[in-house]
Design a protein around this motif. Sequence first.
Motif, PDB file in Angstrom:
ATOM      1  N   SER A 159      92.033 -55.738 -81.117  1.00  0.00           N
ATOM      2  CA  SER A 159      92.582 -57.023 -80.691  1.00  0.00           C
ATOM      3  C   SER A 159      91.508 -58.069 -80.449  1.00  0.00           C
ATOM      4  O   SER A 159      91.808 -59.261 -80.335  1.00  0.00           O
ATOM      5  CB  SER A 159      93.410 -56.843 -79.418  1.00  0.00           C
ATOM      6  N   HIS A 160      90.232 -57.654 -80.366  1.00  0.00           N
ATOM      7  CA  HIS A 160      89.146 -58.598 -80.101  1.00  0.00           C
ATOM      8  C   HIS A 160      88.849 -59.417 -81.351  1.00  0.00           C
ATOM      9  O   HIS A 160      88.872 -58.913 -82.459  1.00  0.00           O
ATOM     10  CB  HIS A 160      87.893 -57.843 -79.653  1.00  0.00           C
ATOM     11  N   ARG A 161      88.566 -60.717 -81.157  1.00  0.00           N
ATOM     12  CA  ARG A 161      88.190 -61.604 -82.247  1.00  0.00           C
ATOM     13  C   ARG A 161      86.879 -62.307 -81.903  1.00  0.00           C
ATOM     14  O   ARG A 161      86.615 -62.629 -80.744  1.00  0.00           O
ATOM     15  CB  ARG A 161      89.267 -62.661 -82.502  1.00  0.00           C
ATOM     16  N   ILE A 162      86.062 -62.552 -82.923  1.00  0.00           N
ATOM     17  CA  ILE A 162      84.761 -63.198 -82.706  1.00  0.00           C
ATOM     18  C   ILE A 162      84.946 -64.685 -82.424  1.00  0.00           C
ATOM     19  O   ILE A 162      84.384 -65.233 -81.479  1.00  0.00           O
ATOM     20  CB  ILE A 162      83.858 -63.000 -83.935  1.00  0.00           C
ATOM     21  N   GLU A 189      94.678 -54.466 -87.412  1.00  0.00           N
ATOM     22  CA  GLU A 189      95.558 -54.355 -86.247  1.00  0.00           C
ATOM     23  C   GLU A 189      97.016 -54.337 -86.661  1.00  0.00           C
ATOM     24  O   GLU A 189      97.814 -53.530 -86.166  1.00  0.00           O
ATOM     25  CB  GLU A 189      95.282 -55.510 -85.294  1.00  0.00           C
ATOM     26  N   ALA A 190      97.365 -55.241 -87.601  1.00  0.00           N
ATOM     27  CA  ALA A 190      98.746 -55.269 -88.076  1.00  0.00           C
ATOM     28  C   ALA A 190      99.104 -53.987 -88.816  1.00  0.00           C
ATOM     29  O   ALA A 190     100.215 -53.451 -88.668  1.00  0.00           O
ATOM     30  CB  ALA A 190      98.958 -56.484 -88.980  1.00  0.00           C
ATOM     31  N   ASP A 207      87.012 -61.381 -88.627  1.00  0.00           N
ATOM     32  CA  ASP A 207      88.229 -61.618 -87.850  1.00  0.00           C
ATOM     33  C   ASP A 207      89.472 -61.371 -88.692  1.00  0.00           C
ATOM     34  O   ASP A 207      90.461 -60.799 -88.209  1.00  0.00           O
ATOM     35  CB  ASP A 207      88.233 -63.054 -87.326  1.00  0.00           C
ATOM     36  N   THR A 208      89.437 -61.808 -89.952  1.00  0.00           N
ATOM     37  CA  THR A 208      90.569 -61.573 -90.840  1.00  0.00           C
ATOM     38  C   THR A 208      90.788 -60.078 -91.064  1.00  0.00           C
ATOM     39  O   THR A 208      91.925 -59.592 -91.063  1.00  0.00           O
ATOM     40  CB  THR A 208      90.341 -62.281 -92.187  1.00  0.00           C
ATOM     41  N   MET A 209      89.698 -59.342 -91.243  1.00  0.00           N
ATOM     42  CA  MET A 209      89.802 -57.903 -91.434  1.00  0.00           C
ATOM     43  C   MET A 209      90.387 -57.231 -90.196  1.00  0.00           C
ATOM     44  O   MET A 209      91.253 -56.344 -90.301  1.00  0.00           O
ATOM     45  CB  MET A 209      88.428 -57.316 -91.749  1.00  0.00           C
ATOM     46  N   LEU A 210      89.929 -57.651 -88.999  1.00  0.00           N
ATOM     47  CA  LEU A 210      90.451 -57.068 -87.766  1.00  0.00           C
ATOM     48  C   LEU A 210      91.942 -57.358 -87.608  1.00  0.00           C
ATOM     49  O   LEU A 210      92.708 -56.483 -87.183  1.00  0.00           O
ATOM     50  CB  LEU A 210      89.688 -57.621 -86.565  1.00  0.00           C
ATOM     51  N   ALA A 211      92.357 -58.587 -87.953  1.00  0.00           N
ATOM     52  CA  ALA A 211      93.768 -58.923 -87.845  1.00  0.00           C
ATOM     53  C   ALA A 211      94.621 -58.059 -88.775  1.00  0.00           C
ATOM     54  O   ALA A 211      95.690 -57.571 -88.390  1.00  0.00           O
ATOM     55  CB  ALA A 211      93.970 -60.411 -88.154  1.00  0.00           C
ATOM     56  N   ARG A 212      94.129 -57.852 -89.998  1.00  0.00           N
ATOM     57  CA  ARG A 212      94.882 -57.025 -90.941  1.00  0.00           C
ATOM     58  C   ARG A 212      94.902 -55.571 -90.501  1.00  0.00           C
ATOM     59  O   ARG A 212      95.934 -54.889 -90.622  1.00  0.00           O
ATOM     60  CB  ARG A 212      94.270 -57.153 -92.331  1.00  0.00           C
ATOM     61  N   ARG A 268     102.066 -47.092 -86.804  1.00  0.00           N
ATOM     62  CA  ARG A 268     102.594 -46.451 -85.596  1.00  0.00           C
ATOM     63  C   ARG A 268     104.109 -46.618 -85.505  1.00  0.00           C
ATOM     64  O   ARG A 268     104.831 -45.680 -85.155  1.00  0.00           O
ATOM     65  CB  ARG A 268     101.922 -47.048 -84.367  1.00  0.00           C
ATOM     66  N   ARG A 269     104.575 -47.822 -85.806  1.00  0.00           N
ATOM     67  CA  ARG A 269     106.013 -48.058 -85.777  1.00  0.00           C
ATOM     68  C   ARG A 269     106.717 -47.232 -86.840  1.00  0.00           C
ATOM     69  O   ARG A 269     107.805 -46.676 -86.600  1.00  0.00           O
ATOM     70  CB  ARG A 269     106.278 -49.555 -85.981  1.00  0.00           C
TER      71      ARG A 269
END
Length: 359
Positions: free
Chosen positions: A108-111, A135-136, A128-133, A142-143
Amino acid sequence: MRRDPGLSVRLKLTLSYAGFLMLTGILLLAAMLFFYLYRIPPGWIDTTGNFWINRRVLFRAFAPFMAAVLGFLLIFGLLGGWLLAGRMLAPLTRITDATRRAANGSLSHRIRLPGPQDEFRELADAFDTMLARLEAHVAEQRRFAANASHELRTPLAITQTLLDVARDERRSDVGELVDRLHYVNARAIDLTEALLLLSRADQRTFTREHVDLSLLAEEASETLLSLAEKHGVTLETAGETTRTVGSNALLLQMTMNLVHNAIVHNLPERGIAWVTTAVAPRGVVLTVENTGDLLDPSVVSRLVEPFQRGSERVRTDHAGVGLGLAIVDSITRAHGGTLSVAARPAGGLCVTVWLPSAD
């Protein structure tokens, strides 16, 4: 993140080093000028020609002074270089910290690195884009795992209940029990096969070949014609040759799912399903439409998610396992395409698949 254009890191470093070198040279020249004006020993200029003695006098006075100046410049250069390097490399520290957090499981952390566009900002934005993808994707997995566990647990629980009832009652007539167990087992098998197909599409482990979507549409319509007649649905297939590259088996499964949904989620009587193919700019399009009840747009937007059936569309005899459109979406993305699902104003659904052209 949208940024204003700025200087590159390479140019910044070049200008910084050049500027620091110029500053060091200015300090050195200032030290020599100071020595010339205030520290020259008397009589160092000899007009009689005795240059040897005056050179020794000059060296004795000049050497300690210049040694002190060089020592000061060395310390000044080390401190200045350290501060300059720290300032220039500060963005890398934030990126490294974010990388460590991601390695420890915190996605969930972003630079969110401030400043104009340069190499470091591009790297931070890409991270940041990689982390967002990621995380999603993790949240989706999980869902999906929770939903799959729930869906698989249901037929197993029903089977266990039926067996317990049969054991307690000890009925001689087991025909009804066998039929119900057969239905539950078939549903569990369908769900398992759908999960395997979805996993195969997500992993993109398939051989690519030239495929004509128009032929797949005709094959799917012919295969499901008896089902359409059973439900009173008229199938209309039309279109031109639409060549793409991908897995023939997966693309056929995608088309079968769309046509099957168009049949079973249709009007109770005199329903129509249209299957068309067309050539689009730099791609090919497969469109499957069907008549039906008016659908809520909020429900339609969730139909491509796994195990989302939509109460308005479910018929009791063909509820499915809730993975039909999810599999279509996964196969489409695995082939570099896009999926569009929209409610028809007159009722029913319109599903459009765009895939890259083989050309």
